[in-house]
Design a protein around this motif. Structure first.
Motif, short mmCIF file in Angstrom:
data_model
loop_
_atom_site.label_atom_id
_atom_site.label_comp_id
_atom_site.label_asym_id
_atom_site.label_seq_id
_atom_site.Cartn_x
_atom_site.Cartn_y
_atom_site.Cartn_z
N GLU A 82 0.86 -1.18 0.00
CA GLU A 82 0.00 0.00 0.00
C GLU A 82 0.90 1.24 0.00
O GLU A 82 2.09 1.15 0.29
N GLU A 83 0.31 2.38 -0.30
CA GLU A 83 1.03 3.64 -0.15
C GLU A 83 1.14 3.97 1.33
O GLU A 83 0.30 3.57 2.14
N ARG A 84 2.19 4.69 1.68
CA ARG A 84 2.43 5.05 3.08
C ARG A 84 1.21 5.75 3.70
O ARG A 84 0.86 5.50 4.86
N GLU A 85 0.54 6.60 2.92
CA GLU A 85 -0.61 7.35 3.44
C GLU A 85 -1.72 6.40 3.88
O GLU A 85 -2.44 6.69 4.86
N THR A 86 -1.89 5.29 3.17
CA THR A 86 -2.93 4.32 3.53
C THR A 86 -2.66 3.72 4.90
O THR A 86 -3.56 3.62 5.74
N TYR A 87 -1.41 3.33 5.14
CA TYR A 87 -1.06 2.75 6.44
C TYR A 87 -1.29 3.76 7.56
O TYR A 87 -1.79 3.40 8.64
N PHE A 88 -0.93 5.00 7.31
CA PHE A 88 -1.00 6.00 8.38
C PHE A 88 -2.42 6.49 8.64
O PHE A 88 -2.63 7.35 9.50
N GLN A 89 -3.39 5.94 7.91
CA GLN A 89 -4.79 6.20 8.22
C GLN A 89 -5.40 5.07 9.05
O GLN A 89 -6.52 5.19 9.53
N MET A 90 -4.64 3.97 9.22
CA MET A 90 -5.15 2.83 9.99
C MET A 90 -5.14 3.16 11.48
O MET A 90 -4.19 3.76 12.00
N GLU A 91 -6.20 2.74 12.18
CA GLU A 91 -6.36 3.08 13.60
C GLU A 91 -5.15 2.70 14.43
O GLU A 91 -4.68 3.47 15.28
N GLY A 92 -4.62 1.51 14.21
CA GLY A 92 -3.50 1.04 15.01
C GLY A 92 -2.25 1.87 14.83
O GLY A 92 -1.55 2.19 15.80
N ILE A 93 -1.96 2.25 13.59
CA ILE A 93 -0.75 3.04 13.33
C ILE A 93 -0.93 4.47 13.81
O ILE A 93 -0.01 5.08 14.36
N VAL A 94 -2.14 5.02 13.65
CA VAL A 94 -2.42 6.36 14.20
C VAL A 94 -2.15 6.38 15.70
O VAL A 94 -1.49 7.28 16.22
N ARG A 95 -2.64 5.35 16.39
CA ARG A 95 -2.45 5.29 17.84
C ARG A 95 -0.98 5.09 18.19
O ARG A 95 -0.45 5.70 19.13
N MET A 96 -0.29 4.23 17.45
CA MET A 96 1.12 3.96 17.73
C MET A 96 1.95 5.23 17.59
O MET A 96 2.79 5.54 18.45
N VAL A 97 1.73 5.96 16.51
CA VAL A 97 2.48 7.21 16.29
C VAL A 97 2.17 8.22 17.39
O VAL A 97 3.06 8.89 17.91
N GLU A 98 0.90 8.31 17.75
CA GLU A 98 0.48 9.25 18.79
C GLU A 98 1.14 8.92 20.13
O GLU A 98 1.69 9.80 20.80
N VAL A 99 1.11 7.66 20.51
CA VAL A 99 1.69 7.25 21.80
C VAL A 99 3.20 7.38 21.77
O VAL A 99 3.82 7.87 22.73
N TYR A 100 3.82 6.96 20.66
CA TYR A 100 5.28 7.01 20.56
C TYR A 100 5.79 8.44 20.60
O TYR A 100 6.89 8.71 21.10
N SER A 101 4.99 9.41 20.09
CA SER A 101 5.41 10.81 20.07
C SER A 101 5.52 11.40 21.47
O SER A 101 6.17 12.43 21.68
N ARG A 102 4.90 10.74 22.45
CA ARG A 102 4.97 11.23 23.83
C ARG A 102 6.27 10.82 24.51
O ARG A 102 6.57 11.26 25.63
N GLY A 103 7.03 9.95 23.87
CA GLY A 103 8.27 9.46 24.46
C GLY A 103 8.23 7.95 24.56
O GLY A 103 7.25 7.32 24.15
#
Length: 229
Positions: A91-112
Motif C-alpha cells: 500500500e502507499e504510506r498514506e494508507t497505512y497511516f490512516q489505519m487506527e493502530g498506526i495512528v495510535r502507535m504514532v500518537e503514543v510514541y510521540s509522547r516518548g
C-alpha cells in the motif's frame, strides 16, 4: 511474537533463526541511519551471507513481511519460500497511516518511550482479543522500547511494491486477519492477483498477529507448507 511458533517448527525438523532487526530487540540501534526498507533488506541479506545460509524460507509479519518481500525481489537466489502475515509494502504510506493502530502507535510514541501502560494501549489494537496480553509480555517490550532510537519510526519508509510482485517466482503462503487495524486486509488480493504461486488464509476474529491468536492453525499450516510446498 513467535515464542509459540518456532519451537514447533524445530520439533518438525527445521532450523529456526529468530532475527532481531537493527533498531529492535537486542540488536544495534544506530541513530544516524534511515530505517527504510533498503536499510533492512541490506542488513538481512548481509546476515544471510555472513552465515553462508542456503536458500531460506523467510517468515515475516507486518514490517517483517515487507522486508521478506524486498529480499525475495532483490535477491531471489537467496529465498526458497515466503510465509507472510499481514505484510507491509503493498500500500502507499498514506494508507497505512490512516489505519487506527498506526495512528495510535504514532500518537503514543510521540509522547516518548512507551511504558507498560502505553505499550498496552498500542498492543491491545494488534489483537482481536487483547486478553492474551500478559504483564510479562508488556514489560518485556517496554524494556526494549526505551532503547529504540528516536528516528526509528520517522525514517521508516517502505515503498509500495505491488507493481513488482509479478517478479516473485517462489511459493508464498500468507495469512491475514479481517480485524487487522494496522494493515488493510485488502492487500491480500494484490498479492494473489500478481503472484500465481501464492495462496492465503483469511481469518475472522483475528487482528494483526495471526501467529499469536490462531497459533495451532498457523503452526500446522506452515509445517504443511514447508513439507509439501
Amino acid at each position: 511474537n513467535f515464542k509459540g511458533n518456532y519451537p514447533e517448527f524445530a520439533d518438525a525438523g527445521y532450523r529456526n533463526i529468530v532475527l532481531d532487526l537493527p533498531g529492535f530487540g537486542r540488536s544495534d540501534k544506530p541513530d544516524d541511519v534511515n530505517y527504510d526498507l533498503a536499510f533492512f533488506v541490506t542488513a538481512l541479506n548481509g546476515f544471510i551471507n555472513a552465515l553462508d545460509l542456503p536458500k531460506v524460507t523467510l517468515l515475516g509479519n507486518s514490517l517483517g513481511g515487507a522486508i521478506a518481500l524486498g529480499q525475495a525481489l532483490d535477491y531471489p537466489d537467496t529465498v526458497e519460500r515466503l510465509i507472510l502475515m499481514a505484510p507491509g509494502g503493498v500500500e502507499e504510506r498514506e494508507t497505512y497511516f490512516q489505519m487506527e493502530g498506526i495512528v495510535r502507535m504514532v500518537e503514543v510514541y510521540s509522547r516518548g518511550p512507551m511504558g507498560v501502560d502505553q505499550m498496552r494501549e498500542v498492543m491491545s489494537l494488534q489483537l482481536f482479543d487483547s486478553a492474551v496480553l500478559s504483564d510479562d509480555i508488556l514489560a518485556e517490550r517496554a524494556a526494549v522500547a526505551v532503547t529504540q532510537p528516536a528516528n526509528l519510526f520517522s525514517t521508516m519508509m517502505v515503498p509500495n511494491m505491488t507493481e513488482r510482485l509479478g517478479e516473485l517466482n517462489c511459493p508464498v503462503l500468507g495469512f491475514w486477519g479481517t480485524n487487522d487495524k494496522f494493515n488493510p486486509h485488502q492487500g491480500m488480493h494484490k498479492i494473489l492477483n500478481n503472484v500465481p504461486t501464492a495462496r492465503f488464509i483469511m481469518l475472522n476474529r483475528c487482528g494483526h498477529w495471526v501467529q499469536v491468536e490462531h497459533q495451532r492453525l498457523f503452526n500446522s499450516s506452515c509445517i504443511d507448507f514447508l513439507q509439501h510446498g
